[in-house]
Design a protein around this motif. Structure first.
Motif, PDB file in Angstrom:
ATOM      1  N   ILE A  64      39.483   4.244  47.857  1.00  0.00           N
ATOM      2  CA  ILE A  64      37.801   4.063  48.468  1.00  0.00           C
ATOM      3  C   ILE A  64      37.083   4.071  47.363  1.00  0.00           C
ATOM      4  O   ILE A  64      36.013   3.689  47.549  1.00  0.00           O
ATOM      5  CB  ILE A  64      37.630   4.906  49.537  1.00  0.00           C
ATOM      6  CG1 ILE A  64      37.561   6.352  49.144  1.00  0.00           C
ATOM      7  CG2 ILE A  64      38.781   4.741  50.758  1.00  0.00           C
ATOM      8  CD1 ILE A  64      37.059   7.352  49.997  1.00  0.00           C
ATOM      9  N   ALA A  65      37.411   4.666  46.129  1.00  0.00           N
ATOM     10  CA  ALA A  65      36.371   5.060  45.223  1.00  0.00           C
ATOM     11  C   ALA A  65      35.776   3.719  44.486  1.00  0.00           C
ATOM     12  O   ALA A  65      34.500   3.388  44.709  1.00  0.00           O
ATOM     13  CB  ALA A  65      36.758   6.037  44.318  1.00  0.00           C
ATOM     14  N   GLY A  66      36.568   3.270  43.785  1.00  0.00           N
ATOM     15  CA  GLY A  66      36.275   1.871  42.958  1.00  0.00           C
ATOM     16  C   GLY A  66      34.922   2.272  41.921  1.00  0.00           C
ATOM     17  O   GLY A  66      34.976   3.350  41.572  1.00  0.00           O
ATOM     18  N   LEU A  67      34.280   1.332  41.804  1.00  0.00           N
ATOM     19  CA  LEU A  67      33.028   1.375  40.786  1.00  0.00           C
ATOM     20  C   LEU A  67      31.909   1.978  41.564  1.00  0.00           C
ATOM     21  O   LEU A  67      30.748   2.322  40.928  1.00  0.00           O
ATOM     22  CB  LEU A  67      32.550   0.178  40.291  1.00  0.00           C
ATOM     23  CG  LEU A  67      33.455  -0.410  38.925  1.00  0.00           C
ATOM     24  CD1 LEU A  67      33.102  -1.811  38.519  1.00  0.00           C
ATOM     25  CD2 LEU A  67      33.393   0.440  37.841  1.00  0.00           C
ATOM     26  N   GLY A  68      31.998   1.974  43.000  1.00  0.00           N
ATOM     27  CA  GLY A  68      30.791   2.373  43.800  1.00  0.00           C
ATOM     28  C   GLY A  68      30.258   3.611  43.410  1.00  0.00           C
ATOM     29  O   GLY A  68      29.068   3.830  43.238  1.00  0.00           O
ATOM     30  N   PRO A  69      30.985   4.777  43.374  1.00  0.00           N
ATOM     31  CA  PRO A  69      30.352   6.049  43.110  1.00  0.00           C
ATOM     32  C   PRO A  69      30.136   6.358  41.753  1.00  0.00           C
ATOM     33  O   PRO A  69      29.611   7.412  41.437  1.00  0.00           O
ATOM     34  CB  PRO A  69      31.688   7.081  43.373  1.00  0.00           C
ATOM     35  CG  PRO A  69      32.755   6.387  43.664  1.00  0.00           C
ATOM     36  CD  PRO A  69      32.794   4.733  43.987  1.00  0.00           C
ATOM     37  N   ALA A  83      17.809   9.768  45.677  1.00  0.00           N
ATOM     38  CA  ALA A  83      19.137   9.134  45.790  1.00  0.00           C
ATOM     39  C   ALA A  83      20.236  10.319  45.996  1.00  0.00           C
ATOM     40  O   ALA A  83      21.336  10.088  46.709  1.00  0.00           O
ATOM     41  CB  ALA A  83      19.569   8.455  44.202  1.00  0.00           C
ATOM     42  N   LEU A  84      19.827  11.466  45.567  1.00  0.00           N
ATOM     43  CA  LEU A  84      20.533  12.713  45.938  1.00  0.00           C
ATOM     44  C   LEU A  84      20.825  12.851  47.380  1.00  0.00           C
ATOM     45  O   LEU A  84      21.679  13.109  47.981  1.00  0.00           O
ATOM     46  CB  LEU A  84      20.157  14.100  45.455  1.00  0.00           C
ATOM     47  CG  LEU A  84      20.001  13.931  43.748  1.00  0.00           C
ATOM     48  CD1 LEU A  84      19.456  15.315  43.444  1.00  0.00           C
ATOM     49  CD2 LEU A  84      21.542  14.121  43.359  1.00  0.00           C
ATOM     50  N   ILE A 278      31.591  12.725  43.512  1.00  0.00           N
ATOM     51  CA  ILE A 278      31.673  12.050  42.384  1.00  0.00           C
ATOM     52  C   ILE A 278      30.159  11.169  42.122  1.00  0.00           C
ATOM     53  O   ILE A 278      29.429  11.290  41.139  1.00  0.00           O
ATOM     54  CB  ILE A 278      32.551  10.778  42.487  1.00  0.00           C
ATOM     55  CG1 ILE A 278      33.973  11.671  42.442  1.00  0.00           C
ATOM     56  CG2 ILE A 278      32.636  10.093  41.039  1.00  0.00           C
ATOM     57  CD1 ILE A 278      34.258  12.448  41.173  1.00  0.00           C
ATOM     58  N   GLY A 279      29.683  10.751  43.388  1.00  0.00           N
ATOM     59  CA  GLY A 279      28.350  10.001  43.542  1.00  0.00           C
ATOM     60  C   GLY A 279      27.231  11.154  42.862  1.00  0.00           C
ATOM     61  O   GLY A 279      26.355  10.807  42.328  1.00  0.00           O
ATOM     62  N   LEU A 280      27.442  12.148  43.693  1.00  0.00           N
ATOM     63  CA  LEU A 280      26.354  13.299  43.331  1.00  0.00           C
ATOM     64  C   LEU A 280      26.252  13.770  41.954  1.00  0.00           C
ATOM     65  O   LEU A 280      25.073  13.878  41.167  1.00  0.00           O
ATOM     66  CB  LEU A 280      26.728  14.591  44.200  1.00  0.00           C
ATOM     67  CG  LEU A 280      25.871  15.848  43.746  1.00  0.00           C
ATOM     68  CD1 LEU A 280      24.327  15.682  43.994  1.00  0.00           C
ATOM     69  CD2 LEU A 280      26.442  17.067  44.461  1.00  0.00           C
ATOM     70  N   ILE A 281      27.450  13.793  41.212  1.00  0.00           N
ATOM     71  CA  ILE A 281      27.545  14.022  39.675  1.00  0.00           C
ATOM     72  C   ILE A 281      26.918  12.815  39.073  1.00  0.00           C
ATOM     73  O   ILE A 281      26.100  13.053  38.089  1.00  0.00           O
ATOM     74  CB  ILE A 281      28.982  14.193  39.456  1.00  0.00           C
ATOM     75  CG1 ILE A 281      29.701  15.577  39.889  1.00  0.00           C
ATOM     76  CG2 ILE A 281      29.294  14.127  37.780  1.00  0.00           C
ATOM     77  CD1 ILE A 281      30.993  15.769  39.809  1.00  0.00           C
ATOM     78  N   TRP A 282      27.178  11.401  39.201  1.00  0.00           N
ATOM     79  CA  TRP A 282      26.686  10.351  38.415  1.00  0.00           C
ATOM     80  C   TRP A 282      25.289  10.302  38.842  1.00  0.00           C
ATOM     81  O   TRP A 282      24.478   9.735  37.886  1.00  0.00           O
ATOM     82  CB  TRP A 282      27.451   9.318  38.684  1.00  0.00           C
ATOM     83  CG  TRP A 282      28.695   9.418  37.877  1.00  0.00           C
ATOM     84  CD1 TRP A 282      30.027   9.363  38.242  1.00  0.00           C
ATOM     85  CD2 TRP A 282      28.679   8.953  36.421  1.00  0.00           C
ATOM     86  NE1 TRP A 282      30.749   9.463  37.328  1.00  0.00           N
ATOM     87  CE2 TRP A 282      30.021   9.261  36.077  1.00  0.00           C
ATOM     88  CE3 TRP A 282      27.914   8.589  35.515  1.00  0.00           C
ATOM     89  CZ2 TRP A 282      30.502   8.926  34.816  1.00  0.00           C
ATOM     90  CZ3 TRP A 282      28.178   8.522  34.158  1.00  0.00           C
ATOM     91  CH2 TRP A 282      29.572   8.647  33.881  1.00  0.00           C
ATOM     92  N   VAL A 283      24.747  10.578  40.089  1.00  0.00           N
ATOM     93  CA  VAL A 283      23.273  10.520  40.232  1.00  0.00           C
ATOM     94  C   VAL A 283      22.687  11.541  39.181  1.00  0.00           C
ATOM     95  O   VAL A 283      21.428  11.454  38.701  1.00  0.00           O
ATOM     96  CB  VAL A 283      22.869  10.808  41.689  1.00  0.00           C
ATOM     97  CG1 VAL A 283      21.412  11.073  41.827  1.00  0.00           C
ATOM     98  CG2 VAL A 283      23.235   9.739  42.662  1.00  0.00           C
ATOM     99  N   THR A 284      23.184  12.726  39.174  1.00  0.00           N
ATOM    100  CA  THR A 284      22.542  13.856  38.341  1.00  0.00           C
ATOM    101  C   THR A 284      22.489  13.503  36.978  1.00  0.00           C
ATOM    102  O   THR A 284      21.485  13.943  36.306  1.00  0.00           O
ATOM    103  CB  THR A 284      23.460  15.261  38.712  1.00  0.00           C
ATOM    104  OG1 THR A 284      23.455  15.450  40.157  1.00  0.00           O
ATOM    105  CG2 THR A 284      22.652  16.381  37.942  1.00  0.00           C
TER     106      THR A 284
END
Length: 476
Positions: A64-69, A83-84, A278-284
């Motif tokens: 489900i992850a892909g490049l999206g997160p 965004a968070l 993972i999304g949280l980490i990359w937004v941060t």
């Protein structure tokens, strides 16, 4: 409050959401631990294969992850710390509910594919339409997730994008036709662990370094340098890190490998929360690594979000550590593209009732799917990505309405799906009306139309819902 505490607070909310809201959703849906699973009734050694829970979790997570997160949160960081909020609350109340309920519906319906799930709620005509739509969408996903990792690999090696695209397509082809436990079941757990270790390694290096963490904590200001509106673009830009319709096409792959409904929360709700992390980490990272949104935008404009990944990884972890971190990011799209093609093969096979136990039958379906995917890679990446983003969120919207109808029929509380369905309807309609790939209307007009359509959908749904079933909660 220091920005670092916003990160830890967001992480705590995501983990707490799994245990608290995830338990509530599981209870409302009514997981039946005694019900036989598709694995026990249809085992074939190719697609219906018993896998241990840890492998299913990691495979589902990578599927489900892909490049999206990664790329989505980097682009979403341009809009500021709001965004968070979307990553955290979207994952808990929309994305994880979407993934859990659609996965459990597939489990209940004999390992049903995504169009079958939609058809169960909306009827045969809608199922036939979604079969065509979903096959096209999954080929598009496969094409998108060839170009992204190929570009990253080309930037790190003397070989070009065409070379790496051919290598990735070859891997996709083998993973599509081989039994699921031969390639995917063997290598995915290692890829999943690599991804998680590298993601936490990056955020750990950020937290222990000299850079300020989340220096901007004004959640109400849109900081996008281009002046693009936060509504509805943020909710389409950050898709897989909060909610994604593509996930519902992948859950049936793992529903066919599960031994009990009691594992549904761990194996469907859990991977979405992991993806939210993972999304949280990359937004941060996006909000903290660069001095300003303008600096982040300049890097994106220079080399796409993949250059941001490379810069952050190399700077925070050095040469070798950065290479491993980038490898972890490359794993994401590669391990989604292969199951996208695999899912497309299974979908066509189910629709045409073609037995997949023989490799000749699998090749007969796989070859034309890959031919279409190769053609799509020749289209401009940005164009494909925009259509992918809208189609992805529209599928999520349709899935949530299908889940709501299912819950009503099962005499269960439908609002866990209905409320996010209403919200996502507004997002998708507003984006379609406002975007250049849509009708190009003004944002104000688009927003009014979106609200009206959402309310009309809700009214129609409530009117069709049988009396006495609209707010009934059963706990078995």
């Amino acid at each position: 409050m220091s920005g670092v505490w916003y990160f830890w607070g967001s992480l705590a909310l995501l983990v707490g959401g799994y245990f608290v809201y995830g338990s509530l959703v599981e209870r409302i849906f009514g997981a039946d631990y005694r019900r036989p699973t598709p694995l026990q009734t249809k085992g074939d050694g190719v697609d219906y294969v018993a896998l241990p829970k840890y492998k299913i979790f990691l495979i589902q997570f990578l599927n489900i992850a892909g490049l999206g997160p990664v790329l989505g949160p980097i682009l979403g960081a341009l809009y500021g710390p709001s965004a968070l909020l979307w990553v955290v609350f979207g994952s808990i109340f929309a994305g994880a509910v979407h993934d859990y309920c659609s996965g459990m519906m597939s489990l209940r319906l004999g390992g049903a594919s995504y169009p079958e799930i939609i058809g169960h709620s909306f009827g045969m005509k809608m199922r036939r339409f979604m079969e065509i739509f979903t096959v096209c969408f999954m080929i598009m996903v496969g094409a998108v997730f060839v170009l992204g990792p190929a570009a990253l690999l080309a930037s790190m090696t003397p070989f070009g994008i065409v070379f790496w695209s051919c290598i990735i397509f070859l891997y996709y082809f083998l993973a599509t036709i081989m039994p699921i436990d031969v390639i995917i079941g063997r290598i995915y757990p290692f890829f999943g662990l690599l991804l998680l270790v590298m993601a936490f390694g990056l955020v750990g290096a950020l937290l222990l370094g000299d850079r300020p963490v989340l220096p901007n904590t004004d959640f109400f200001v849109n900081t996008d340098p281009s002046g693009l509106p936060r509504w509805p673009l943020l909710f389409v830009t950050i898709a897989c890190g909060a909610i994604s319709g593509f996930h519902a096409t992948q859950s049936p792959l793992m529903a066919r490998c599960m031994s009990s409904e009691k594992d549904g929360r761990l194996l469907f709700y859990g991977p979405m929360i992991a993806e939210g992390i993972i999304g949280l980490i990359w937004v941060t990272l996006g909000l903290s690594f660069y001095e300003s949104p303008e600096a982040l935008q300049a890097v994106i404009a220079k080399g796409s979000p993949t250059l941001v990944v490379k810069e952050i990884s190399m700077e925070l972890l050095g040469g070798f550590g950065g290479f491993l971190a980038i490898l972890g990011v490359i794993v994401l799209p590669v391990t989604t593209g292969d199951t996208a093609f695999r899912g497309a093969r299974l979908l066509v096979a189910d629709a045409l009732h073609i037995d997949q136990s023989r490799i000749s039958s699998r090749l007969m379906l796989t070859v034309p799917l890959f031919a279409a995917g190769i053609v799509l890679t020749m289209v401009d990446f940005d164009v494909i990505w925009r259509y992918f983003g809208w189609a992805n969120q529209t599928m999520a919207c349709v899935t949530l309405w299908a889940v709501a109808i299912y819950l009503v029929r099962e005499h269960r509380l439908h609002w866990i799906a209905t409320l996010p369905a209403v919200f996502m309807t507004a997002v998708c309609v507003s984006y379609l009306c406002n975007a250049k790939i849509g009708f190009g209307l003004s944002l104000q007009v688009s927003s009014v139309i979106a609200v009206l359509v959402s309310l009309l959908c809700l009214a129609a749904f409530l009117r069709m819902a049988p009396r006495g079933q609209q707010a009934v909660m059963q706990t078995s």
